[in-house]
Design a protein around this motif. Structure first.
Motif, PDB file in Angstrom:
ATOM      1  N   ARG A  26       0.830  -1.210   0.000  1.00 48.57           N
ATOM      2  CA  ARG A  26       0.000   0.000   0.000  1.00 48.57           C
ATOM      3  C   ARG A  26       0.857   1.249   0.000  1.00 48.57           C
ATOM      4  O   ARG A  26       1.930   1.277   0.580  1.00 48.57           O
ATOM      5  N   SER A  27       0.338   2.246  -0.655  1.00 46.58           N
ATOM      6  CA  SER A  27       0.994   3.549  -0.714  1.00 46.58           C
ATOM      7  C   SER A  27      -0.012   4.604  -0.313  1.00 46.58           C
ATOM      8  O   SER A  27      -1.209   4.438  -0.560  1.00 46.58           O
ATOM      9  N   TYR A  28       0.487   5.664   0.257  1.00 45.95           N
ATOM     10  CA  TYR A  28      -0.384   6.770   0.653  1.00 45.95           C
ATOM     11  C   TYR A  28      -1.594   6.271   1.415  1.00 45.95           C
ATOM     12  O   TYR A  28      -2.717   6.668   1.142  1.00 45.95           O
ATOM     13  N   ALA A  29      -1.368   5.393   2.350  1.00 46.18           N
ATOM     14  CA  ALA A  29      -2.462   4.755   3.079  1.00 46.18           C
ATOM     15  C   ALA A  29      -2.872   5.565   4.296  1.00 46.18           C
ATOM     16  O   ALA A  29      -2.047   6.185   4.955  1.00 46.18           O
ATOM     17  N   LYS A  30      -4.147   5.542   4.557  1.00 45.00           N
ATOM     18  CA  LYS A  30      -4.716   6.187   5.742  1.00 45.00           C
ATOM     19  C   LYS A  30      -5.737   5.216   6.331  1.00 45.00           C
ATOM     20  O   LYS A  30      -6.664   4.784   5.647  1.00 45.00           O
ATOM     21  N   GLY A  31      -5.563   4.853   7.578  1.00 44.82           N
ATOM     22  CA  GLY A  31      -6.545   4.030   8.268  1.00 44.82           C
ATOM     23  C   GLY A  31      -6.573   2.568   7.874  1.00 44.82           C
ATOM     24  O   GLY A  31      -7.444   1.831   8.302  1.00 44.82           O
ATOM     25  N   ILE A  32      -5.612   2.126   7.067  1.00 46.62           N
ATOM     26  CA  ILE A  32      -5.561   0.718   6.665  1.00 46.62           C
ATOM     27  C   ILE A  32      -4.545   0.002   7.547  1.00 46.62           C
ATOM     28  O   ILE A  32      -3.382   0.378   7.606  1.00 46.62           O
ATOM     29  N   LYS A  33      -5.016  -1.028   8.234  1.00 47.36           N
ATOM     30  CA  LYS A  33      -4.152  -1.790   9.128  1.00 47.36           C
ATOM     31  C   LYS A  33      -3.338  -2.831   8.360  1.00 47.36           C
ATOM     32  O   LYS A  33      -2.145  -2.982   8.566  1.00 47.36           O
ATOM     33  N   SER A  34      -4.013  -3.577   7.473  1.00 44.71           N
ATOM     34  CA  SER A  34      -3.304  -4.609   6.718  1.00 44.71           C
ATOM     35  C   SER A  34      -4.009  -4.905   5.402  1.00 44.71           C
ATOM     36  O   SER A  34      -5.214  -4.683   5.264  1.00 44.71           O
ATOM     37  N   VAL A  35      -3.219  -5.402   4.466  1.00 44.28           N
ATOM     38  CA  VAL A  35      -3.735  -5.896   3.189  1.00 44.28           C
ATOM     39  C   VAL A  35      -3.049  -7.230   2.926  1.00 44.28           C
ATOM     40  O   VAL A  35      -1.823  -7.309   2.936  1.00 44.28           O
TER      41      VAL A  35
END
Length: 110
Positions: A26-35
């Motif tokens: 992920r790039s430029y992530a906000k509020g994402i814990k995991s992918v």
């Protein structure tokens, strides 16, 4: 300089979002814990906010640059077998027509 998950997007009204690459980084992530990517074209996304109710979320997913023509991106706000049937996980599926393929996409949850 390469983008990283520590770079914050300018999205003051989004609860969560970011650019998810075909390899699930992920790039430029906000509020994402995991992918995670348990299988080709399947992305399982969890969020930092434990109060974010995925079943009531309004996700917007769109193909990102480099995804190619014919890319389809779909989000499931209900528990899916592909992502472990967890109610707190957003499932995103990418394909080229009827064939599942790993494709980059943008995600925004307002």
């Amino acid at each position: 300089m390469a983008a990283s998950s520590s770079a914050k997007p300018k999205a003051p009204y989004a609860q969560a979002g970011g650019l998810i690459a075909a390899d699930a980084t992920r790039s430029y992530a906000k509020g994402i814990k995991s992918v995670t990517m348990p299988s080709t074209g399947t992305y399982c996304i969890t969020f930092d906010d434990p109060d974010l109710d995925v079943s009531r979320a309004l996700p917007s997913v769109t193909p990102a640059g480099g995804a190619g023509r014919g890319t389809t991106v779909l989000a499931a706000t209900w528990p899916t077998q592909a992502c472990g049937n967890y109610s707190y996980t957003l499932s995103v599926f990418t394909s080229n027509g009827a064939t599942a393929e790993n494709r980059p996409f943008y995600l925004s949850i307002s």
